[in-house]
Design a protein around this motif. Structure first.
Motif, PDB file in Angstrom:
ATOM      1  N   LYS A 123    -143.541 -36.339   3.001  1.00 11.00           N
ATOM      2  CA  LYS A 123    -144.571 -35.562   2.494  1.00 11.00           C
ATOM      3  C   LYS A 123    -143.953 -34.314   2.485  1.00 11.00           C
ATOM      4  O   LYS A 123    -143.370 -33.556   3.130  1.00 11.00           O
ATOM      5  CB  LYS A 123    -145.630 -35.357   3.539  1.00 11.00           C
ATOM      6  N   LEU A 124    -144.192 -33.573   0.906  1.00  8.38           N
ATOM      7  CA  LEU A 124    -143.595 -32.304   0.555  1.00  8.38           C
ATOM      8  C   LEU A 124    -144.656 -31.664  -0.033  1.00  8.38           C
ATOM      9  O   LEU A 124    -145.812 -31.926   0.085  1.00  8.38           O
ATOM     10  CB  LEU A 124    -142.502 -32.145  -0.363  1.00  8.38           C
ATOM     11  N   ARG A 125    -144.671 -30.413   0.147  1.00  6.07           N
ATOM     12  CA  ARG A 125    -145.516 -29.348  -0.486  1.00  6.07           C
ATOM     13  C   ARG A 125    -146.016 -29.632  -2.116  1.00  6.07           C
ATOM     14  O   ARG A 125    -147.347 -29.390  -2.474  1.00  6.07           O
ATOM     15  CB  ARG A 125    -145.372 -27.931  -0.306  1.00  6.07           C
ATOM     16  N   VAL A 126    -145.226 -30.223  -2.547  1.00  3.87           N
ATOM     17  CA  VAL A 126    -145.235 -30.553  -4.106  1.00  3.87           C
ATOM     18  C   VAL A 126    -145.164 -32.216  -4.087  1.00  3.87           C
ATOM     19  O   VAL A 126    -144.515 -32.743  -3.180  1.00  3.87           O
ATOM     20  CB  VAL A 126    -144.138 -30.121  -4.874  1.00  3.87           C
ATOM     21  N   PRO A 127    -146.133 -32.825  -4.916  1.00  6.55           N
ATOM     22  CA  PRO A 127    -145.926 -34.305  -5.071  1.00  6.55           C
ATOM     23  C   PRO A 127    -144.811 -35.004  -5.643  1.00  6.55           C
ATOM     24  O   PRO A 127    -144.360 -34.198  -6.528  1.00  6.55           O
ATOM     25  CB  PRO A 127    -147.348 -34.596  -5.803  1.00  6.55           C
ATOM     26  N   ILE A 128    -144.388 -35.847  -4.966  1.00  6.94           N
ATOM     27  CA  ILE A 128    -143.207 -36.844  -5.660  1.00  6.94           C
ATOM     28  C   ILE A 128    -144.076 -37.778  -6.601  1.00  6.94           C
ATOM     29  O   ILE A 128    -144.659 -38.475  -6.220  1.00  6.94           O
ATOM     30  CB  ILE A 128    -142.589 -37.409  -4.711  1.00  6.94           C
ATOM     31  N   ILE A 129    -143.675 -37.670  -7.781  1.00  4.65           N
ATOM     32  CA  ILE A 129    -144.083 -38.472  -8.993  1.00  4.65           C
ATOM     33  C   ILE A 129    -143.297 -39.641  -9.295  1.00  4.65           C
ATOM     34  O   ILE A 129    -142.066 -39.332  -9.717  1.00  4.65           O
ATOM     35  CB  ILE A 129    -144.733 -37.616 -10.017  1.00  4.65           C
ATOM     36  N   VAL A 130    -143.426 -40.827  -9.037  1.00  4.76           N
ATOM     37  CA  VAL A 130    -142.623 -41.923  -9.549  1.00  4.76           C
ATOM     38  C   VAL A 130    -143.227 -42.648 -10.656  1.00  4.76           C
ATOM     39  O   VAL A 130    -144.446 -42.818 -10.988  1.00  4.76           O
ATOM     40  CB  VAL A 130    -142.764 -42.815  -8.284  1.00  4.76           C
ATOM     41  N   ASP A 131    -142.243 -42.584 -12.016  1.00  2.00           N
ATOM     42  CA  ASP A 131    -142.659 -43.641 -13.048  1.00  2.00           C
ATOM     43  C   ASP A 131    -141.896 -44.740 -12.826  1.00  2.00           C
ATOM     44  O   ASP A 131    -140.791 -44.991 -12.170  1.00  2.00           O
ATOM     45  CB  ASP A 131    -141.892 -42.816 -14.172  1.00  2.00           C
ATOM     46  N   GLU A 132    -142.910 -45.879 -13.682  1.00  2.00           N
ATOM     47  CA  GLU A 132    -141.996 -47.599 -13.481  1.00  2.00           C
ATOM     48  C   GLU A 132    -141.964 -47.429 -14.933  1.00  2.00           C
ATOM     49  O   GLU A 132    -142.595 -47.161 -15.739  1.00  2.00           O
ATOM     50  CB  GLU A 132    -142.905 -48.019 -12.521  1.00  2.00           C
ATOM     51  N   SER A 133    -141.048 -48.532 -15.132  1.00  5.04           N
ATOM     52  CA  SER A 133    -140.797 -49.067 -16.348  1.00  5.04           C
ATOM     53  C   SER A 133    -140.600 -50.737 -16.170  1.00  5.04           C
ATOM     54  O   SER A 133    -139.937 -50.918 -15.088  1.00  5.04           O
ATOM     55  CB  SER A 133    -139.538 -48.771 -17.164  1.00  5.04           C
ATOM     56  N   ILE A 134    -141.121 -51.549 -16.916  1.00  3.22           N
ATOM     57  CA  ILE A 134    -140.729 -52.977 -17.015  1.00  3.22           C
ATOM     58  C   ILE A 134    -140.229 -53.210 -18.041  1.00  3.22           C
ATOM     59  O   ILE A 134    -140.674 -53.230 -19.274  1.00  3.22           O
ATOM     60  CB  ILE A 134    -142.197 -53.462 -16.483  1.00  3.22           C
ATOM     61  N   GLY A 135    -139.305 -54.195 -18.058  1.00  2.71           N
ATOM     62  CA  GLY A 135    -138.637 -54.935 -19.094  1.00  2.71           C
ATOM     63  C   GLY A 135    -137.687 -56.017 -18.883  1.00  2.71           C
ATOM     64  O   GLY A 135    -137.405 -56.392 -17.625  1.00  2.71           O
ATOM     65  N   ASP A 136    -137.600 -56.775 -19.753  1.00  2.00           N
ATOM     66  CA  ASP A 136    -136.826 -58.144 -19.656  1.00  2.00           C
ATOM     67  C   ASP A 136    -135.246 -57.867 -19.287  1.00  2.00           C
ATOM     68  O   ASP A 136    -134.505 -58.682 -18.924  1.00  2.00           O
ATOM     69  CB  ASP A 136    -136.670 -59.146 -20.619  1.00  2.00           C
ATOM     70  N   ASN A 137    -134.723 -56.680 -19.464  1.00  2.00           N
ATOM     71  CA  ASN A 137    -133.447 -56.335 -19.262  1.00  2.00           C
ATOM     72  C   ASN A 137    -133.232 -54.858 -19.079  1.00  2.00           C
ATOM     73  O   ASN A 137    -134.261 -53.944 -19.467  1.00  2.00           O
ATOM     74  CB  ASN A 137    -132.430 -56.575 -20.470  1.00  2.00           C
TER      75      ASN A 137
END
Length: 75
Positions: free
Chosen positions: A56-70
């Motif tokens: 937990k930090l004062r600023v949020p950690i944003i995680v992006d996700e990608s899905i692919g076959d390779n």
């Protein structure tokens, strides 16, 4: 150190599930997994939550996700 902490938590989640999911690579602040298609919707939000909440930090950690076959399809 955040990515290392996340990797430890993710390993706890996927331990014993090697037929469904494997952590393949860590590149800087990215983790790459191989997941069977039927389990993507199960594991993806759990991994994202672990990575966002590992510290937990004062600023949020944003995680992006990608899905692919390779790997080339992930960006």
């Amino acid at each position: 150190d955040l990515i290392k902490m996340a990797m430890i938590k993710v390993e706890e989640l996927i331990k014993g599930q090697e037929d469904d999911i494997r952590m393949l690579l860590q590149i800087h602040d990215e983790l790459i997994f191989e997941i069977i298609k039927d389990k993507i919707s199960f594991y993806s939000p759990k991994i994202r939550d672990i990575m966002q909440d590992v510290l937990k930090l004062r600023v949020p950690i944003i995680v992006d996700e990608s899905i692919g076959d390779n790997w080339g399809e992930l960006k």
